[in-house]
Motif scaffolding. Sequence first.
Motif, PDB file in Angstrom:
ATOM      1  N   HIS A 147     -10.640  11.560   7.087  1.00 39.22           N
ATOM      2  CA  HIS A 147     -10.768   9.923   7.210  1.00 39.22           C
ATOM      3  C   HIS A 147      -9.853   9.469   6.262  1.00 39.22           C
ATOM      4  CE1 HIS A 147     -15.194  10.429   9.059  1.00 39.22           C
ATOM      5  NE2 HIS A 147     -14.249  11.152   9.659  1.00 39.22           N
ATOM      6  N   PHE A 148      -8.830   9.879   6.018  1.00 38.57           N
ATOM      7  CA  PHE A 148      -8.038   9.382   5.045  1.00 38.57           C
ATOM      8  C   PHE A 148      -6.523   9.731   5.460  1.00 38.57           C
ATOM      9  CE2 PHE A 148      -5.884   8.898   0.968  1.00 38.57           C
ATOM     10  CZ  PHE A 148      -6.474   7.917   0.313  1.00 38.57           C
ATOM     11  N   LYS A 149      -5.670   8.660   5.171  1.00 42.22           N
ATOM     12  CA  LYS A 149      -4.170   8.736   5.218  1.00 42.22           C
ATOM     13  C   LYS A 149      -3.429   8.095   4.388  1.00 42.22           C
ATOM     14  CE  LYS A 149      -2.865   5.703   8.984  1.00 42.22           C
ATOM     15  NZ  LYS A 149      -3.532   5.544  10.241  1.00 42.22           N
ATOM     16  N   ARG A 150      -2.356   8.547   3.735  1.00 43.82           N
ATOM     17  CA  ARG A 150      -1.499   7.825   2.862  1.00 43.82           C
ATOM     18  C   ARG A 150       0.183   7.879   3.161  1.00 43.82           C
ATOM     19  NH1 ARG A 150      -3.194   7.000  -2.981  1.00 43.82           N
ATOM     20  NH2 ARG A 150      -4.476   5.497  -2.350  1.00 43.82           N
ATOM     21  N   ASP A 151       0.798   6.798   3.088  1.00 45.60           N
ATOM     22  CA  ASP A 151       2.481   6.944   3.243  1.00 45.60           C
ATOM     23  C   ASP A 151       2.788   7.723   2.256  1.00 45.60           C
ATOM     24  OD1 ASP A 151       2.230   5.267   5.502  1.00 45.60           O
ATOM     25  OD2 ASP A 151       3.380   3.814   4.729  1.00 45.60           O
ATOM     26  N   VAL A 152       3.693   8.782   2.694  1.00 49.72           N
ATOM     27  CA  VAL A 152       4.636   9.402   1.577  1.00 49.72           C
ATOM     28  C   VAL A 152       6.044   8.934   1.589  1.00 49.72           C
ATOM     29  CG1 VAL A 152       5.333  12.028   1.381  1.00 49.72           C
ATOM     30  CG2 VAL A 152       3.201  11.433   2.756  1.00 49.72           C
ATOM     31  N   LEU A 153       6.151   8.369   0.500  1.00 49.60           N
ATOM     32  CA  LEU A 153       7.626   7.621   0.226  1.00 49.60           C
ATOM     33  C   LEU A 153       8.441   8.594  -0.489  1.00 49.60           C
ATOM     34  CD1 LEU A 153       5.564   5.344   0.866  1.00 49.60           C
ATOM     35  CD2 LEU A 153       7.139   3.888  -0.515  1.00 49.60           C
ATOM     36  N   PRO A 154       9.805   8.405  -0.174  1.00 49.47           N
ATOM     37  CA  PRO A 154      10.738   8.764  -1.204  1.00 49.47           C
ATOM     38  C   PRO A 154      10.615   8.015  -2.553  1.00 49.47           C
ATOM     39  CG  PRO A 154      11.927   7.546   0.822  1.00 49.47           C
ATOM     40  CD  PRO A 154      10.413   7.517   0.761  1.00 49.47           C
ATOM     41  N   HIS A 155      10.879   8.604  -3.676  1.00 42.04           N
ATOM     42  CA  HIS A 155      10.932   7.613  -5.076  1.00 42.04           C
ATOM     43  C   HIS A 155       9.796   6.838  -4.756  1.00 42.04           C
ATOM     44  CE1 HIS A 155      14.890   9.235  -4.923  1.00 42.04           C
ATOM     45  NE2 HIS A 155      15.328   8.297  -3.825  1.00 42.04           N
ATOM     46  N   PRO A 156       8.489   7.707  -5.107  1.00 45.89           N
ATOM     47  CA  PRO A 156       7.282   6.572  -4.776  1.00 45.89           C
ATOM     48  C   PRO A 156       6.996   5.748  -6.020  1.00 45.89           C
ATOM     49  CG  PRO A 156       6.655   9.015  -5.193  1.00 45.89           C
ATOM     50  CD  PRO A 156       8.054   8.714  -4.821  1.00 45.89           C
ATOM     51  N   ASP A 157       7.827   6.213  -7.177  1.00 47.62           N
ATOM     52  CA  ASP A 157       7.565   5.415  -8.564  1.00 47.62           C
ATOM     53  C   ASP A 157       8.367   4.227  -8.113  1.00 47.62           C
ATOM     54  OD1 ASP A 157       5.919   7.327  -9.479  1.00 47.62           O
ATOM     55  OD2 ASP A 157       7.437   8.342 -10.329  1.00 47.62           O
ATOM     56  N   LYS A 158       9.475   4.220  -8.005  1.00 43.49           N
ATOM     57  CA  LYS A 158      10.461   3.182  -7.949  1.00 43.49           C
ATOM     58  C   LYS A 158      10.044   2.237  -6.506  1.00 43.49           C
ATOM     59  CE  LYS A 158      14.973   5.079  -7.967  1.00 43.49           C
ATOM     60  NZ  LYS A 158      16.111   5.376  -7.200  1.00 43.49           N
ATOM     61  N   ASN A 159       9.282   2.644  -5.633  1.00 47.07           N
ATOM     62  CA  ASN A 159       8.563   2.009  -4.648  1.00 47.07           C
ATOM     63  C   ASN A 159       7.349   1.307  -4.946  1.00 47.07           C
ATOM     64  OD1 ASN A 159      10.830   1.854  -2.545  1.00 47.07           O
ATOM     65  ND2 ASN A 159      10.454   4.120  -2.453  1.00 47.07           N
ATOM     66  N   ASN A 160       6.949   1.630  -6.268  1.00 46.82           N
ATOM     67  CA  ASN A 160       5.395   1.225  -6.767  1.00 46.82           C
ATOM     68  C   ASN A 160       4.498   1.503  -5.839  1.00 46.82           C
ATOM     69  OD1 ASN A 160       3.920  -0.415  -8.384  1.00 46.82           O
ATOM     70  ND2 ASN A 160       4.117  -2.316  -7.295  1.00 46.82           N
ATOM     71  N   GLN A 161       4.452   2.685  -5.153  1.00 52.48           N
ATOM     72  CA  GLN A 161       3.491   3.256  -4.492  1.00 52.48           C
ATOM     73  C   GLN A 161       2.594   4.201  -5.237  1.00 52.48           C
ATOM     74  OE1 GLN A 161       2.460   2.953  -1.401  1.00 52.48           O
ATOM     75  NE2 GLN A 161       2.006   5.122  -0.585  1.00 52.48           N
ATOM     76  N   ASP A 162       1.361   4.324  -5.118  1.00 54.60           N
ATOM     77  CA  ASP A 162       0.239   5.206  -5.719  1.00 54.60           C
ATOM     78  C   ASP A 162       0.557   6.506  -4.881  1.00 54.60           C
ATOM     79  OD1 ASP A 162      -1.448   6.950  -6.830  1.00 54.60           O
ATOM     80  OD2 ASP A 162      -3.107   5.305  -6.522  1.00 54.60           O
ATOM     81  N   SER A 163       1.228   7.375  -5.347  1.00 56.16           N
ATOM     82  CA  SER A 163       1.394   8.651  -4.345  1.00 56.16           C
ATOM     83  C   SER A 163       0.306   9.715  -4.538  1.00 56.16           C
ATOM     84  CB  SER A 163       2.968   8.885  -4.891  1.00 56.16           C
ATOM     85  OG  SER A 163       2.975   9.601  -6.175  1.00 56.16           O
TER      86      SER A 163
END
Length: 315
Positions: A202-218
Amino acid sequence: MGVPERTPRTRRGRVGKTAALAGLVAVTATGCSGEEILRFGWPDGVTPQADDMRMLWTWTVVAALIVGAIVWGLIFWSSAFHRKKKGDTEALPRQFQYNVPLELFVVVVPVIMVCVLFFFTAVTESSVLAEEDEPDVEVDVTAFQWNWEFAYPGTTTPEGEPVNTVGTSSEIPLLVLPTDRTIEYNLRSTDVIHSFWVPAFHFKRDVLPHPDKNNQDSTFQNTIDQEGAFVGRCAELCGSYHAMMNFEVRALSPDKYDRYMQLRSQVNPDTGLPYTAAEALTVMQGEGCDEQLCSPTATTTSPFATDRTLRTGSG
Ligand SMILES: [Cu+2]
């Protein structure tokens, strides 16, 4: 004397009985258990985090039904007992505007309801997103067009690399994980935005390139509380073969997981190379692991033909 006329009382009794019977059929014919009824359609999850979300859902629906029952009751009461009667001379029924206590009531009560819902949503969200400083298992999830790679930092193959599983167009990658241990997922993409989604979590999270640069909690953490195979998907449209970007979570008991990792850290004498995921699971089947649980190939999804020039029966 003819046939006695049916009195209103017996008619009401019959209506009551029919309604009760219809209610009973509705409840039993759907085959729902008490627990299922309280789920209100919410699917089964396999993590304590999913159970937290289910609790929030159950109580939110209960609250909505209470409000609904009051509103429906008022509607029926007004339409049944406050109809325009013969002899009513006034054009409009009695009006209630500028009734300060009533208007305060209809503003304050909904605000309180929103605050309560917000409070429990925030509490559930922080328990679902809680992270331990030292998780038991870490897995680096790498998404790419159009597949997944799973590496386990802290493990080493005889080639000196961390244990790693990668999918191909003919092989669904298996993300083997232990039950009852805290798992940390570190998500990263090598190209466009993908999304790591395991419906059973019951969980999903976006997977980003350069998560730190994109300010994403990865990263996120969870615990799986039952063994089994659970399908995983990419949930962010990421190009032509997005729909084929599937994987499978294989949750094994801690001792089976340890055996799996032990095998994957060794050389397979038959090939002279480190054991692949499929080879390790095949060995474990020979050691008595359940055929489904230790299947060397995915059981919840299958590879898709990526050759668009092929025409199959299903299109
Ligand atoms: Cu994708």
